[in-house]
Scaffold this motif. Sequence first.
Motif, mmCIF file in Angstrom:
data_model
loop_
_atom_site.group_PDB
_atom_site.id
_atom_site.type_symbol
_atom_site.label_atom_id
_atom_site.label_comp_id
_atom_site.label_asym_id
_atom_site.label_seq_id
_atom_site.Cartn_x
_atom_site.Cartn_y
_atom_site.Cartn_z
ATOM 1 N N LYS A 97 92.855 86.874 -29.221
ATOM 2 C CA LYS A 97 92.902 85.801 -30.211
ATOM 3 C C LYS A 97 93.310 86.316 -31.594
ATOM 4 C CE LYS A 97 91.654 82.982 -27.073
ATOM 5 N NZ LYS A 97 92.691 82.140 -26.445
ATOM 6 N N ASN A 229 83.396 68.975 -23.811
ATOM 7 C CA ASN A 229 83.981 68.417 -25.036
ATOM 8 C C ASN A 229 84.106 69.431 -26.162
ATOM 9 O OD1 ASN A 229 84.190 65.255 -24.687
ATOM 10 N ND2 ASN A 229 82.237 65.859 -23.770
ATOM 11 N N GLY A 231 86.248 71.717 -27.028
ATOM 12 C CA GLY A 231 87.538 71.758 -27.711
ATOM 13 C C GLY A 231 87.737 70.571 -28.627
ATOM 14 N N GLN A 232 87.412 69.389 -28.147
ATOM 15 C CA GLN A 232 87.594 68.185 -28.958
ATOM 16 C C GLN A 232 86.570 68.116 -30.085
ATOM 17 O OE1 GLN A 232 87.792 64.698 -26.511
ATOM 18 N NE2 GLN A 232 89.258 63.715 -27.871
ATOM 19 N N GLY A 234 85.384 70.752 -31.695
ATOM 20 C CA GLY A 234 85.918 71.645 -32.721
ATOM 21 C C GLY A 234 87.050 71.016 -33.499
ATOM 22 N N GLU A 235 87.896 70.270 -32.800
ATOM 23 C CA GLU A 235 89.008 69.599 -33.471
ATOM 24 C C GLU A 235 88.498 68.531 -34.426
ATOM 25 O OE1 GLU A 235 91.622 67.137 -31.029
ATOM 26 O OE2 GLU A 235 93.302 68.311 -31.799
ATOM 27 N N GLN A 241 92.667 76.045 -34.669
ATOM 28 C CA GLN A 241 92.952 76.005 -33.237
ATOM 29 C C GLN A 241 92.601 77.320 -32.550
ATOM 30 O OE1 GLN A 241 93.902 73.058 -32.017
ATOM 31 N NE2 GLN A 241 93.553 73.906 -29.982
ATOM 32 N N ILE A 244 88.890 77.423 -31.950
ATOM 33 C CA ILE A 244 88.497 76.544 -30.838
ATOM 34 C C ILE A 244 88.767 77.224 -29.500
ATOM 35 C CG2 ILE A 244 89.000 74.346 -29.700
ATOM 36 C CD1 ILE A 244 89.659 73.199 -32.463
ATOM 37 N N ALA A 245 89.933 77.855 -29.380
ATOM 38 C CA ALA A 245 90.265 78.548 -28.135
ATOM 39 C C ALA A 245 89.290 79.687 -27.868
ATOM 40 C CB ALA A 245 91.696 79.080 -28.210
ATOM 41 N N VAL A 248 85.890 78.188 -26.618
ATOM 42 C CA VAL A 248 85.963 77.732 -25.229
ATOM 43 C C VAL A 248 85.959 78.919 -24.271
ATOM 44 C CG1 VAL A 248 87.389 76.519 -23.553
ATOM 45 C CG2 VAL A 248 87.128 75.591 -25.862
ATOM 46 N N SER A 249 86.656 79.992 -24.619
ATOM 47 C CA SER A 249 86.708 81.158 -23.747
ATOM 48 C C SER A 249 85.367 81.886 -23.704
ATOM 49 C CB SER A 249 87.803 82.119 -24.221
ATOM 50 O OG SER A 249 89.071 81.503 -24.173
ATOM 51 N N SER A 307 77.664 76.859 -29.397
ATOM 52 C CA SER A 307 78.330 77.282 -28.157
ATOM 53 C C SER A 307 77.529 78.365 -27.447
ATOM 54 C CB SER A 307 79.744 77.783 -28.466
ATOM 55 O OG SER A 307 79.698 78.966 -29.240
#
Length: 457
Positions: A97, A229, A231-232, A234-235, A241, A244-245, A248-249, A307
């Motif tokens: 990342k 949810n 990802g959404q 975080g948005e 971005q 967020i990735a 999720v990972s 998270s």
Amino acid sequence: MLGLLKGFVGLSGAIFTQLYLAFYGPSGGGGGDTKPLILLVGWLPAAISVAFLGTIRIIKTPRSEVAARREYRAFCAFLYVSLALAAYLLVVIVLQKRFRFTRAEYGVSAAVVFVMLLLPIGIVLREEAALFHIINNNNNTAAAAAVVDPTDAKQQVIRTPSKEESPASAAKKPTTSRSRALVLLIKRVRGPPRGEDYTILQALVSIDMLLLFTATVFGVGGTLTAIDNMGQIGESLGYPQHSIATLVSLISIWNYLGRVTSGFASEALLARHRVPRPLLVAGVLLLTVPGHLLIAFGVPGSLYAASVLVGFCFGAAYPMILAIISELFGLKYYSTLYNVGNVASPVGSYILNVRVAGRMYDREAKKQKQQGGALIMTAGKGGVTCVGTRCYRESFLVVAAVTLGAALVTLVLAWRTRKFYAGNIYAKFKEANTDNNADAHAVEKEDEVVVPAAGNK
């Protein structure tokens, strides 16, 4: 064992990501097309299952303190390999990342992951060789010590009257077909003592299963809502971005740590201090509530902590719930009851994710559109993305409330099963193993009692 196996399931998302980037990386033609990923998920698990199908079998090992210690060391070796794999994935995800990797670098990373996945085979081969050596030694010792005793060749069989043949039992039989059917129905529905083998029907209609299913639907279903949810969320809260990735990972790593930790910790607490496993599940669900509240109020930077809490607690609850099913209802129909526990999670996800979070999110997005608020058009779908802390506030307040309720339901289950967990729940397995290894001189079978012949010692 459930914690370790479920831990690898928790790592599977990060593992698939590394393989996908190696196969369809920046120059692999993957781009924004999801077809390569779907293809990979379609063929790889099937190929692995077929390749290793022949290795699944029942392994009978001699029981002794030495064998038990060896099994524990082998189990710890599997754990250390999985921990090393999780640590490597954590470092690689962070590096990927922060820096731009080439196709070759993605390939090297995936190759290391693949090699680490094959390391447990070395442990298996070592244990197979040791088991082969032990069995050969035992067979040679048994053959050398075999002695035939001619005085022990005959046994007397004494016939005892069965319950059906005794006049007293005949007098107690139901006199009508209706009463016989009622008694039979009660016997089929009413389960045996906890820990014995329930039938599927007995387990499904038991209060313990109802409590456990309810706790799983609303407790684990709430964590799934947050994970699905993330990802959404975080948005909506304005996270970059790349952050967020990363979130999720990394949930995959926290998920793994929760599964492995709960598997080992709950077993240790149960064996040493007789702590009921449902009580630990209640504690894990209570720990999830602050994670939901952090999402609901959208405190700046709090999504990282949320998270961690949600991913860890989701992973921690699952193995313990499945272990509780095996302990309360037995192992005879465990494969079916295991899937009863599994189906509770998607049911909870549908209720809380689709019917609650999804509807409230859409309602808030439409409200922002009517008020002329900030909106981000979803490319190619004609929909809108809600922006701000209000997008998920109400829904995750509901999720936090039902998770708290699920924890209370699990506490009720812990109270109901406190006497069961206060005893040695594994004693019957040890006794059965001792009986199989001992040479019994008297064996009782239904209506017959076999005793040694007169004069035998």
